[in-house]
Design a protein around this motif. Structure first.
Motif, PDB file in Angstrom:
ATOM      1  N   PRO A  11     -13.528 -16.129   0.079  1.00 49.39           N
ATOM      2  CA  PRO A  11     -12.148 -15.664   0.037  1.00 49.39           C
ATOM      3  C   PRO A  11     -11.935 -14.533   1.028  1.00 49.39           C
ATOM      4  N   ALA A  12     -10.812 -14.607   1.726  1.00 48.41           N
ATOM      5  CA  ALA A  12     -10.544 -13.621   2.772  1.00 48.41           C
ATOM      6  C   ALA A  12     -10.111 -12.301   2.177  1.00 48.41           C
ATOM      7  N   VAL A  23      -4.047 -16.616  13.909  1.00 50.46           N
ATOM      8  CA  VAL A  23      -4.806 -17.814  13.576  1.00 50.46           C
ATOM      9  C   VAL A  23      -6.108 -17.909  14.373  1.00 50.46           C
ATOM     10  N   LEU A  24      -6.144 -17.324  15.571  1.00 50.69           N
ATOM     11  CA  LEU A  24      -7.347 -17.383  16.395  1.00 50.69           C
ATOM     12  C   LEU A  24      -7.465 -16.105  17.208  1.00 50.69           C
ATOM     13  N   GLY A  91      -7.253 -19.791   8.658  1.00 51.94           N
ATOM     14  CA  GLY A  91      -6.453 -20.955   8.290  1.00 51.94           C
ATOM     15  C   GLY A  91      -5.210 -20.575   7.510  1.00 51.94           C
ATOM     16  N   ARG A  92      -4.426 -21.591   7.193  1.00 58.01           N
ATOM     17  CA  ARG A  92      -3.191 -21.360   6.447  1.00 58.01           C
ATOM     18  C   ARG A  92      -3.451 -20.767   5.068  1.00 58.01           C
ATOM     19  N   ASP A  93      -4.634 -21.031   4.539  1.00 57.54           N
ATOM     20  CA  ASP A  93      -4.970 -20.518   3.211  1.00 57.54           C
ATOM     21  C   ASP A  93      -5.480 -19.080   3.247  1.00 57.54           C
ATOM     22  N   GLY A  94      -5.526 -18.491   4.437  1.00 57.02           N
ATOM     23  CA  GLY A  94      -5.964 -17.112   4.567  1.00 57.02           C
ATOM     24  C   GLY A  94      -7.462 -16.942   4.703  1.00 57.02           C
ATOM     25  N   GLN A  95      -8.228 -18.038   4.569  1.00 58.77           N
ATOM     26  CA  GLN A  95      -9.672 -17.948   4.708  1.00 58.77           C
ATOM     27  C   GLN A  95     -10.050 -17.774   6.172  1.00 58.77           C
ATOM     28  N   TRP A 112     -10.470 -31.364  14.212  1.00 55.07           N
ATOM     29  CA  TRP A 112      -9.427 -32.286  13.784  1.00 55.07           C
ATOM     30  C   TRP A 112      -8.663 -31.748  12.577  1.00 55.07           C
ATOM     31  N   SER A 113      -9.362 -31.253  11.564  1.00 53.06           N
ATOM     32  CA  SER A 113      -8.629 -30.779  10.389  1.00 53.06           C
ATOM     33  C   SER A 113      -8.040 -29.387  10.600  1.00 53.06           C
ATOM     34  N   SER A 114      -8.731 -28.528  11.358  1.00 55.46           N
ATOM     35  CA  SER A 114      -8.229 -27.179  11.624  1.00 55.46           C
ATOM     36  C   SER A 114      -7.844 -26.983  13.082  1.00 55.46           C
TER      37      SER A 114
END
Length: 368
Positions: A11-12, A23-24, A91-95, A112-114
């Protein structure tokens, strides 16, 4: 930005407000191609990418743009290797994930997924002997094994329609599609798993200008609709000024100017950026003479002393040949703006060079 190498990310920690949409983050990226004399293709590149924005990366061929993209995606192959730097993803989930710690299995999950990529000559990326539907099916089988066959087919059809292709083309083969349609299929594949970031490396170079415009409009529509971020790589600075929020201009493996697109369009600070702007016609306004940049980029197998652009720069003066320019902050009126040129450095600027307080150069005289 760090996380364990494999398995679910921890968890972030709560992000600071200024970093919440980050995001990056790439910091001090160095890439070499091994050989008798190693080629230092990327030298100390840093940048940030925020959610939903388009970061353009411009520069001549051989300046390190594609090598940087392969470093970010961890797809460098021998003799290339990343020798220094850090890559952090949120990521979008904050992780948060430290991309340099991911093993092969972690990378297969991440790609592909991220983060996905549309490569140069993307029209040739499709398997010519496999149907369009089967190629999408392979993606879903590899990354979404829980999806049933009917669900995979439904998703494939929806993706084709999303990029403006009739869903019945799912049964077709690449040779039955036009160049623009194949490009749209590749873009749909890149979006199949709803990634946070899509890297596009010269995605429209082989297309005529009408189809190129259609593809760019399609990408912009999808970005607004789906909320992914884009790193768009091309030598065409004029095109990037149209579609980008911010631009990084690369030369000889380095970022030599980094600014909001609006800033570069009206007041580029680095002579190389100015030269690129003079090399492309304006889409609107009066006709003007185009002028290329004389000479070629330096051989990156050699040790570079001073400014890498010095032999091609009409403004070069003594410090340019002996001291490497610093990447200096020039302003923040509409966003961070930095450039690496002695003309912008109060410690080196010649007396006849116009300037403003705190070393910020005047826009006057910098128009391309």
């Amino acid at each position: 930005m760090t996380a364990p190498a494999t398995g679910p990310a921890a968890p972030a920690e709560p992000a600071a407000d200024s970093d919440r949409d980050l995001v990056l983050r790439a910091e001090d990226i160095h890439v070499e191609y091994d050989g008798e004399r190693p080629t230092r293709a990327v030298r100390g590149v840093s940048f940030e990418l925020r959610r939903g924005e388009v970061l353009g990366i411009a520069g001549e061929s051989g300046c390190g743009k594609s090598t940087l993209a392969y470093a970010v995606t961890r797809m460098l192959k021998a003799p290339a290797r990343m020798t220094r730097g850090s890559l952090g993803f949120r990521g979008r989930d904050g992780q948060e994930v430290d991309l340099l710690t991911l093993d092969d299995e972690g990378l297969r999950t991440f790609r592909w997924s991220s983060l996905s990529m549309v490569f140069q000559s993307a029209m040739n990326a499709l398997n010519p002997v496999t149907s369009i539907g089967r190629q999408f099916d392979d993606i879903f089988r590899a990354h979404r094994p829980e999806m049933e066959r009917g669900e995979r087919d439904k998703r494939t059809r929806a993706l084709l329609e999303m990029v403006g292709i009739d869903a019945d083309r799912v049964h077709g083969y690449p040779h039955e599609l036009s160049g623009g349609m194949r490009q749209r299929v590749v873009i749909a594949m890149a979006l199949a798993l709803e990634p946070d970031i899509v890297i596009m490396d010269e995605p429209t170079t082989a297309l005529d200008v009408v189809v190129q415009r259609e593809i760019l409009d399609e990408v912009e529509r999808l970005r607004e609709e789906l909320g992914f971020s884009v790193i768009f790589i091309t030598h065409d600075l004029g095109l990037l000024l149209e579609i980008s929020d911010r631009l990084a201009v690369m030369y000889a493996g380095e970022v030599i100017e980094y600014a909001p697109a609006e800033q570069l369009a009206t007041a580029a600070a680095h002579p190389y950026t100015q030269g690129l702007l003079r090399s492309f016609p304006d889409l609107t306004g009066e006709r003007r003479e185009l002028r290329g940049i004389p000479g070629s980029p330096p051989d990156l197998r050699n040790d570079l002393v001073g400014c890498a652009f010095v032999d091609r720069c009409e403004h070069a003066f003594a410090p340019c040949r002996t001291e490497t320019p610093r990447l200096l902050e020039l302003g923040r009126e509409i966003g961070p703006w930095t450039a690496a040129c002695h003309l912008n450095d109060p410690a080196h600027r010649p007396p006849d060079q116009p300037g403003q307080d705190e070393g910020t150069p005047s826009a006057e005289g910098r128009q391309p």
